[in-house]
Scaffold this motif. Structure first.
Motif, PDB file in Angstrom:
ATOM      1  N   LEU A  69     -18.863  23.382  -0.808  1.00  0.00           N
ATOM      2  CA  LEU A  69     -19.030  23.476   0.642  1.00  0.00           C
ATOM      3  C   LEU A  69     -20.406  24.026   1.000  1.00  0.00           C
ATOM      4  CD1 LEU A  69     -15.500  24.818   1.659  1.00  0.00           C
ATOM      5  CD2 LEU A  69     -16.404  22.525   2.000  1.00  0.00           C
ATOM      6  N   VAL A  70     -20.829  25.057   0.258  1.00  0.00           N
ATOM      7  CA  VAL A  70     -22.128  25.671   0.564  1.00  0.00           C
ATOM      8  C   VAL A  70     -23.266  24.702   0.296  1.00  0.00           C
ATOM      9  CG1 VAL A  70     -23.736  27.474  -0.145  1.00  0.00           C
ATOM     10  CG2 VAL A  70     -21.340  28.040   0.212  1.00  0.00           C
ATOM     11  N   SER A  71     -23.178  23.974  -0.827  1.00  0.00           N
ATOM     12  CA  SER A  71     -24.275  23.066  -1.188  1.00  0.00           C
ATOM     13  C   SER A  71     -24.326  21.829  -0.303  1.00  0.00           C
ATOM     14  CB  SER A  71     -24.141  22.645  -2.661  1.00  0.00           C
ATOM     15  OG  SER A  71     -22.915  21.954  -2.864  1.00  0.00           O
ATOM     16  N   HIS A  72     -23.166  21.406   0.221  1.00  0.00           N
ATOM     17  CA  HIS A  72     -23.131  20.175   1.014  1.00  0.00           C
ATOM     18  C   HIS A  72     -23.084  20.421   2.523  1.00  0.00           C
ATOM     19  CE1 HIS A  72     -21.935  18.600  -2.951  1.00  0.00           C
ATOM     20  NE2 HIS A  72     -22.352  17.432  -2.514  1.00  0.00           N
ATOM     21  N   MET A  73     -22.750  21.636   2.938  1.00  0.00           N
ATOM     22  CA  MET A  73     -22.595  21.877   4.370  1.00  0.00           C
ATOM     23  C   MET A  73     -23.450  23.044   4.860  1.00  0.00           C
ATOM     24  SD  MET A  73     -18.551  21.236   5.051  1.00  0.00           S
ATOM     25  CE  MET A  73     -18.877  21.354   6.813  1.00  0.00           C
ATOM     26  N   ASP A  74     -24.420  23.430   4.069  1.00  0.00           N
ATOM     27  CA  ASP A  74     -25.307  24.521   4.478  1.00  0.00           C
ATOM     28  C   ASP A  74     -26.639  23.925   4.920  1.00  0.00           C
ATOM     29  OD1 ASP A  74     -26.154  27.178   4.876  1.00  0.00           O
ATOM     30  OD2 ASP A  74     -27.212  27.149   2.959  1.00  0.00           O
ATOM     31  N   LEU A  75     -26.963  24.085   6.190  1.00  0.00           N
ATOM     32  CA  LEU A  75     -28.210  23.556   6.733  1.00  0.00           C
ATOM     33  C   LEU A  75     -29.241  24.688   6.770  1.00  0.00           C
ATOM     34  CD1 LEU A  75     -29.295  20.896   7.888  1.00  0.00           C
ATOM     35  CD2 LEU A  75     -28.718  21.736  10.164  1.00  0.00           C
ATOM     36  N   ALA A  76     -30.386  24.454   6.157  1.00  0.00           N
ATOM     37  CA  ALA A  76     -31.407  25.483   6.058  1.00  0.00           C
ATOM     38  C   ALA A  76     -31.872  25.946   7.442  1.00  0.00           C
ATOM     39  CB  ALA A  76     -32.604  24.965   5.249  1.00  0.00           C
ATOM     40  N   LYS A  77     -32.257  27.218   7.516  1.00  0.00           N
ATOM     41  CA  LYS A  77     -32.709  27.771   8.795  1.00  0.00           C
ATOM     42  C   LYS A  77     -33.931  27.027   9.320  1.00  0.00           C
ATOM     43  CE  LYS A  77     -30.948  32.470   8.029  1.00  0.00           C
ATOM     44  NZ  LYS A  77     -31.295  33.897   7.895  1.00  0.00           N
ATOM     45  N   GLY A  78     -34.790  26.587   8.389  1.00  0.00           N
ATOM     46  CA  GLY A  78     -35.970  25.829   8.805  1.00  0.00           C
ATOM     47  C   GLY A  78     -35.600  24.515   9.475  1.00  0.00           C
ATOM     48  N   HIS A  79     -34.562  23.851   8.952  1.00  0.00           N
ATOM     49  CA  HIS A  79     -34.104  22.606   9.568  1.00  0.00           C
ATOM     50  C   HIS A  79     -33.506  22.869  10.953  1.00  0.00           C
ATOM     51  CE1 HIS A  79     -35.152  20.352   6.164  1.00  0.00           C
ATOM     52  NE2 HIS A  79     -34.068  20.529   5.430  1.00  0.00           N
ATOM     53  N   ILE A  80     -32.732  23.947  11.056  1.00  0.00           N
ATOM     54  CA  ILE A  80     -32.132  24.286  12.352  1.00  0.00           C
ATOM     55  C   ILE A  80     -33.221  24.560  13.385  1.00  0.00           C
ATOM     56  CG2 ILE A  80     -30.702  25.961  13.578  1.00  0.00           C
ATOM     57  CD1 ILE A  80     -29.101  26.324  11.023  1.00  0.00           C
ATOM     58  N   LYS A  81     -34.244  25.303  12.980  1.00  0.00           N
ATOM     59  CA  LYS A  81     -35.344  25.619  13.901  1.00  0.00           C
ATOM     60  C   LYS A  81     -36.085  24.354  14.307  1.00  0.00           C
ATOM     61  CE  LYS A  81     -39.361  28.639  14.451  1.00  0.00           C
ATOM     62  NZ  LYS A  81     -40.223  29.666  13.811  1.00  0.00           N
ATOM     63  N   ALA A  82     -36.277  23.435  13.352  1.00  0.00           N
ATOM     64  CA  ALA A  82     -36.966  22.174  13.672  1.00  0.00           C
ATOM     65  C   ALA A  82     -36.152  21.354  14.673  1.00  0.00           C
ATOM     66  CB  ALA A  82     -37.205  21.378  12.395  1.00  0.00           C
ATOM     67  N   LEU A  83     -34.852  21.311  14.494  1.00  0.00           N
ATOM     68  CA  LEU A  83     -34.002  20.550  15.421  1.00  0.00           C
ATOM     69  C   LEU A  83     -34.000  21.164  16.810  1.00  0.00           C
ATOM     70  CD1 LEU A  83     -30.952  19.872  13.080  1.00  0.00           C
ATOM     71  CD2 LEU A  83     -32.611  18.195  13.877  1.00  0.00           C
ATOM     72  N   GLN A  84     -34.091  22.483  16.871  1.00  0.00           N
ATOM     73  CA  GLN A  84     -34.020  23.166  18.161  1.00  0.00           C
ATOM     74  C   GLN A  84     -35.380  23.277  18.839  1.00  0.00           C
ATOM     75  OE1 GLN A  84     -32.206  26.862  16.937  1.00  0.00           O
ATOM     76  NE2 GLN A  84     -30.125  26.101  17.263  1.00  0.00           N
ATOM     77  N   GLU A  85     -36.445  23.476  18.042  1.00  0.00           N
ATOM     78  CA  GLU A  85     -37.741  23.779  18.645  1.00  0.00           C
ATOM     79  C   GLU A  85     -38.889  22.930  18.109  1.00  0.00           C
ATOM     80  OE1 GLU A  85     -38.415  27.877  17.839  1.00  0.00           O
ATOM     81  OE2 GLU A  85     -36.499  28.559  18.652  1.00  0.00           O
ATOM     82  N   GLY A  86     -38.612  22.032  17.170  1.00  0.00           N
ATOM     83  CA  GLY A  86     -39.690  21.279  16.526  1.00  0.00           C
ATOM     84  C   GLY A  86     -40.546  20.504  17.507  1.00  0.00           C
ATOM     85  N   ASP A  87     -41.862  20.469  17.234  1.00  0.00           N
ATOM     86  CA  ASP A  87     -42.813  19.766  18.098  1.00  0.00           C
ATOM     87  C   ASP A  87     -42.743  18.266  17.817  1.00  0.00           C
ATOM     88  OD1 ASP A  87     -44.842  18.958  19.704  1.00  0.00           O
ATOM     89  OD2 ASP A  87     -46.463  19.843  18.519  1.00  0.00           O
ATOM     90  N   LEU A  88     -42.277  17.515  18.787  1.00  0.00           N
ATOM     91  CA  LEU A  88     -42.143  16.070  18.625  1.00  0.00           C
ATOM     92  C   LEU A  88     -43.413  15.320  19.007  1.00  0.00           C
ATOM     93  CD1 LEU A  88     -38.511  15.654  20.022  1.00  0.00           C
ATOM     94  CD2 LEU A  88     -39.256  15.237  17.675  1.00  0.00           C
ATOM     95  N   SER A  89     -44.482  16.057  19.267  1.00  0.00           N
ATOM     96  CA  SER A  89     -45.742  15.413  19.636  1.00  0.00           C
ATOM     97  C   SER A  89     -46.718  15.345  18.470  1.00  0.00           C
ATOM     98  CB  SER A  89     -46.405  16.162  20.809  1.00  0.00           C
ATOM     99  OG  SER A  89     -45.553  16.165  21.938  1.00  0.00           O
ATOM    100  N   SER A  90     -46.615  16.282  17.527  1.00  0.00           N
ATOM    101  CA  SER A  90     -47.539  16.328  16.393  1.00  0.00           C
ATOM    102  C   SER A  90     -46.927  15.646  15.181  1.00  0.00           C
ATOM    103  CB  SER A  90     -47.874  17.778  16.048  1.00  0.00           C
ATOM    104  OG  SER A  90     -46.730  18.455  15.561  1.00  0.00           O
TER     105      SER A  90
END
Length: 227
Positions: A69-90
């Motif tokens: 479960l941890v290996s298949h359902m754990d989303l890295a904090k960096g990915h979460i931050k990118a989805l929430q705040e990632g710059d879609l212009s650069s």
């Protein structure tokens, strides 16, 4: 008289023998009780060993399920931050968002083993958290791409307006043919527009597979702008 004396001696010996037999029987009973106690203790130890082995087996299986479960359902904090705040212009931001979106899709589509779906933590993680992340990012992506379409369309109109204004300036050579003027007034080519949108190709594929309704709306808007 001699026989009677011998009989008495024999009776005495028999009485002593009977007493010894009683003592032996008492000892044998005591030994039997001790052996019974040892047997019960051994049975308890055997049962305890079985329970310990069963517990260890269950712990190993539980650890395996948790690791899955941890290996298949754990989303890295960096990915979460990118989805929430990632710059879609650069370019860098688009790459981070693309990787995060792919990772999220893998977590959402993971094939759960029997019994996982009834775990409250799995339900909260997959059905709530991941669903919210997917929905919010899809909304943010669609809004950004709509803005890109509008911006590109506006730039094209400005270029067309500037060309039209140039042709209408007094002193400009009015002897050009109507065909030449029509060529001058055509919309700029779409190469730059396509090049700008090409960066979002993978994100558009992700949107198509996760929220087809938003993807369809974006496609319609894009075709409207290009037409």
């Amino acid at each position: 008289m001699a026989s009677e004396k011998q009989v008495n001696i024999l009776m005495k010996l028999l009485d002593e023998a009977l007493k010894e037999v009683d003592q032996i029987e008492l000892k044998l009973s005591s030994y039997e009780e001790m052996l019974q106690s040892v047997k019960e203790q051994m049975d308890q130890i055997s049962e305890s060993n079985h329970l310990i082995h069963l517990s260890n087996t269950n712990n190993v299986k539980l650890l395996s399920e948790i690791e899955f479960l941890v290996s298949h359902m754990d989303l890295a904090k960096g990915h979460i931050k990118a989805l929430q705040e990632g710059d879609l212009s650069s370019s860098r931001g688009i790459e981070a968002c693309t990787n995060a979106a792919d990772a999220l899709l893998q977590c959402v589509n993971v094939a759960l083993r029997p019994g996982h779906d009834v775990l409250l933590a799995v339900q909260q993680q997959q059905q709530q958290r991941f669903s919210d992340l997917r929905e919010n990012f899809a909304r943010r992506l669609a809004s950004h791409l709509n803005n890109v379409f509008v911006r590109q369309f506006t730039q094209a109109l400005l270029q067309l307006y500037n060309r039209s204004y140039f042709l209408s300036v007094p002193g400009h050579d009015q002897s050009s043919t109507l065909a030449q003027r029509s060529i001058e007034l055509t919309l700029p080519n779409h190469h730059a527009f396509h090049r700008d949108l090409l960066r979002y190709a993978k994100l558009m594929e992700w949107l198509e597979s996760t929220d087809y309704r938003k993807y369809e709306g974006l496609t319609k808007n894009c075709m409207d702008c290009l037409s």
